[in-house]
Design a protein around this motif. Sequence first.
Motif, short mmCIF file in Angstrom:
data_model
loop_
_atom_site.label_atom_id
_atom_site.label_comp_id
_atom_site.label_asym_id
_atom_site.label_seq_id
_atom_site.Cartn_x
_atom_site.Cartn_y
_atom_site.Cartn_z
N UNK A 240 0.62 -1.39 -0.47
CA UNK A 240 0.10 0.06 -0.13
C UNK A 240 0.99 0.94 0.18
N UNK A 241 1.78 1.51 0.56
CA UNK A 241 3.12 1.91 0.40
C UNK A 241 3.60 2.78 -0.53
N UNK A 242 4.31 1.70 -1.53
CA UNK A 242 4.76 1.95 -2.43
C UNK A 242 3.71 2.45 -3.63
N UNK A 243 2.10 1.29 -3.47
CA UNK A 243 1.96 1.75 -4.78
C UNK A 243 1.04 3.67 -4.41
N UNK A 244 1.52 3.99 -2.95
CA UNK A 244 1.24 6.19 -2.77
C UNK A 244 2.43 6.46 -3.31
N UNK A 245 3.63 6.07 -2.68
CA UNK A 245 4.60 6.92 -3.22
C UNK A 245 5.11 6.62 -4.69
N UNK A 246 4.60 5.68 -5.30
CA UNK A 246 5.62 4.94 -6.62
C UNK A 246 4.49 5.79 -8.07
N UNK A 247 3.21 6.06 -7.39
CA UNK A 247 2.24 6.68 -8.35
C UNK A 247 2.15 7.70 -9.06
N UNK A 248 3.32 8.41 -8.29
CA UNK A 248 3.69 10.23 -8.32
C UNK A 248 4.13 10.32 -9.53
#
Length: 248
Positions: A240-248
């Motif tokens: 979940x953390x990576x999906x948020x920080x890598x989506x930008x």
Amino acid sequence: MPTAPVLIRLEKVNKHFGSNHVLRDVDLEVHTGETIVLLGASGSGKSTLCRCVNRLETIDSGRITLAGEPLPEEGRKLARLRARMGMVFQSFNLFSHLSVRDNLTLAPVRVGGRSRTEAAERAGELLARVGLADKADAYPAQLSGGQQQRVAIARALAMDPEVLLFDEPTSALDPEMVGEVLDVMAALAADGMTMLVVTHEMGFARRVADRVVFLDSGRITETATPDRFFDAPRTDRARDFLSKVLSH
């Protein structure tokens, strides 16, 4: 896994701020020459862990050792510990009334007992190392944020520490200045400096870290190589953390 000696060891470390249990039974080993990047959402305990390692914060229970020695409680031994651990902060923390050179020589002269000549010569070498040899006579206010942070790194190196601790060193910088600081940090890692880095810079973590340590609510929930962590995180929270920080 690294075969170098363990330089820093945390064993069952707990830390509270009032009723907030910030670090929960944290176990971690940092080997000599290793770069560890601490990742996690805001409030996960990353910065607190970093500050506990050099005793800017005390721990409630557990044990932290440097080269096998427990961290001292106070006094001269604590000052000597701080000399062995360089710390680079989010907000630079340079002395605004001192020149760049004097920022670098103050601790080596007062704490390290070096002559002013020796300290100034070393300061010049370190400023060249971070690409700021021409700024020795400047004052912090005359520098960009990226230059100030590079000075802060040089100042941390001036005491010849055994380990460098970085607490979100680029988060106060304008985006165009981030790269110049990360390049200096990557060069230090390549030279074998032991580093514990709290950062939100995922590209740096993937490129430079030997290990990524992921914290969630004060617990270490994953420790892995960068490729394994970013390509195949084991926990839902890390995904979940990576999906948020890598989506930008």
